[in-house]
Enzyme design. Structure first.
Site, short mmCIF file in Angstrom:
data_model
loop_
_atom_site.label_atom_id
_atom_site.label_comp_id
_atom_site.label_asym_id
_atom_site.label_seq_id
_atom_site.Cartn_x
_atom_site.Cartn_y
_atom_site.Cartn_z
N ALA A 113 0.81 -1.21 0.00
CA ALA A 113 0.00 0.00 0.00
C ALA A 113 0.85 1.27 0.00
O ALA A 113 0.62 2.19 -0.79
CB ALA A 113 -0.94 -0.01 1.20
N PHE A 114 1.87 1.32 0.87
CA PHE A 114 2.64 2.56 0.99
C PHE A 114 3.53 2.78 -0.23
O PHE A 114 3.60 3.89 -0.76
CB PHE A 114 3.49 2.53 2.27
CG PHE A 114 4.04 3.89 2.62
CD1 PHE A 114 3.20 4.90 3.07
CD2 PHE A 114 5.39 4.16 2.53
CE1 PHE A 114 3.70 6.15 3.40
CE2 PHE A 114 5.90 5.41 2.85
CZ PHE A 114 5.05 6.40 3.29
N ARG A 173 7.14 -8.21 -6.15
CA ARG A 173 7.57 -9.61 -6.16
C ARG A 173 6.49 -10.53 -6.74
O ARG A 173 6.79 -11.54 -7.36
CB ARG A 173 7.90 -10.03 -4.72
CG ARG A 173 8.52 -11.42 -4.60
CD ARG A 173 8.68 -11.80 -3.14
NE ARG A 173 9.44 -10.82 -2.39
CZ ARG A 173 10.76 -10.80 -2.33
NH1 ARG A 173 11.46 -11.70 -2.99
NH2 ARG A 173 11.38 -9.88 -1.62
N LYS A 201 9.33 1.49 8.93
CA LYS A 201 9.49 2.07 10.25
C LYS A 201 9.68 0.94 11.25
O LYS A 201 8.71 0.41 11.79
CB LYS A 201 8.28 2.92 10.62
CG LYS A 201 8.04 4.09 9.65
CD LYS A 201 6.74 4.80 9.94
CE LYS A 201 6.50 5.93 8.96
NZ LYS A 201 5.21 6.63 9.20
N GLY A 248 7.32 9.73 8.76
CA GLY A 248 6.46 10.79 9.25
C GLY A 248 5.00 10.37 9.25
O GLY A 248 4.65 9.25 8.85
N LYS A 304 7.24 4.73 17.73
CA LYS A 304 5.83 5.14 17.90
C LYS A 304 4.89 3.99 17.57
O LYS A 304 3.77 3.94 18.08
CB LYS A 304 5.53 6.39 17.06
CG LYS A 304 5.78 6.26 15.57
CD LYS A 304 4.65 5.63 14.79
CE LYS A 304 5.05 5.37 13.36
NZ LYS A 304 4.00 4.67 12.60
N THR A 309 -0.57 7.77 14.44
CA THR A 309 -0.61 6.32 14.55
C THR A 309 -1.39 5.85 15.78
O THR A 309 -1.98 4.77 15.77
CB THR A 309 0.81 5.74 14.57
OG1 THR A 309 1.55 6.29 13.48
CG2 THR A 309 0.81 4.23 14.43
N SER A 312 -4.15 2.59 11.21
CA SER A 312 -2.84 2.09 11.58
C SER A 312 -2.94 0.61 11.95
O SER A 312 -3.73 0.23 12.81
CB SER A 312 -2.29 2.88 12.78
OG SER A 312 -1.27 2.16 13.42
#
Length: 320
Positions: free
Chosen positions: A10-11, A31, A102, A130, A185, A242, A248
């Site tokens: 997704a990101f 992939r 992250k 971020g 976080k 988040t 999240s």
């Protein structure tokens, strides 16, 4: 600057969409051959419902295509970054490699930029982090992120190459602060989700966010991070987002733990592994991370949410 995105989750897909919408030509490597075929034929994003891929995106399953880009965004899970670099060392040599995950690698307790530097000594490590949700970026909603790179001039070049009218990047040379703020976080978000899932209310939620931020600052500062970085987008800003939305995965996992529900182990939740890594780092440095400790134990199913709250409330009283 020619750009490739390695990882069509997704990101990674959302970043490719944002860049292509702003007129960049982007190679998007995946992939999964079936996903590549669908993206090529239908111009749809398997991980982003309702999003059409702009013409500037070239989906591919051929990793050799990464070698043609000057900079590569590494949109693979944090625990998979090292393996991906090892498999593609020749293709990625000498490039600006921008980590988008992250997390702290559990096996080595290494952050993403340090991991890149270790595996790819001739590449330039950077980090994009971020407060951001993939769906917001893909829809073109205003988003601000941190671009961390120890080489200031390359960081500024990446800032201009990756910023769009809706995606605003701020630079820093503090890679340690940026990557630890973004990684830690996620751990606190699991705690906040468990708090709400167990029905303990918004006051407890706010307390966990605040004490969690104190833990992030304590550990990151001990490892050389700058306080102003932790107070910025990659630290406090990302924590607020988040810990406040079920979009999240970390927050969603925490909610499930708080409700006593099962969580699908096939769904990547970066904070689950990072919690254990944070506790081990804290032990090495002689620091106390009570929130991270109970999260690590909840994730390992060694402690329930009520037991975790009781453990935090029973700690000796102290100054803030």
């Amino acid at each position: 600057m020619s750009i490739a995105v390695a990882g069509a989750g997704a990101f990674g897909t959302a970043l490719a969409v944002a860049l292509a919408r702003a007129g960049r030509e982007v190679t998007l490597w995946a992939r999964d051959a079936a996903a590549v075929e669908a993206m090529q034929a239908e111009r749809t994003a398997p991980r982003l419902a309702g999003v059409t891929l702009p013409e500037g995106i070239r989906p591919t399953g051929d990793a050799d295509a990464l070698a043609q880009a000057q900079s590569v965004l590494l949109a693979v899970p944090a625990q998979a970054t090292r393996g991906f670099l090892q498999q593609n060392r020749a293709r990625l040599a000498g490039k600006a490699l921008v980590a988008c995950a992250k997390g702290i690698e559990l096996a080595s307790l290494t952050g993403q930029t340090a991991l890149i530097a270790e595996e790819m000594p001739d590449a330039v490590p950077a980090l994009l982090t971020g407060p951001s949700f993939a769906a917001d970026i893909a829809r073109g909603l205003p988003t601000a992120l941190t671009l961390a790179c120890r080489e200031a001039e390359i960081g500024q070049a990446l800032q201009h190459a990756l910023s769009t009218p809706e995606l605003r990047l701020y630079t820093t040379t503090d890679c340690t602060g940026a990557e630890l703020g973004g990684a830690l976080k996620n751990v606190i978000a699991i705690a906040c989700g468990a708090c709400l899932g167990a029905g303990y209310g918004r006051s407890a939620h706010a307390a966990l966010m605040t004490r969690g931020f104190a833990e992030i600052t304590r550990l990151a500062s001990a490892l050389g991070a700058r306080p102003e970085t932790l107070a910025g987008l990659s630290g406090f800003g990302d924590l607020v987002l988040t810990c406040s939305s079920e979009q999240s995965r970390n927050m969603a996992m925490g909610l499930a733990l708080g409700r006593g529900e099962d969580w699908d182990p096939a769904i990547t939740v970066e904070g689950a592994a990072t919690a254990g890594a944070a506790v081990r780092l804290a032990e090495r440095l002689g620091l106390e991370l009570p929130v991270s400790t109970v999260v690590a134990r909840m994730v390992a199913r060694e402690m329930t949410a009520p037991e975790a709250l009781r453990a935090l409330l029973d700690r000796p009283l102290k100054e803030e």
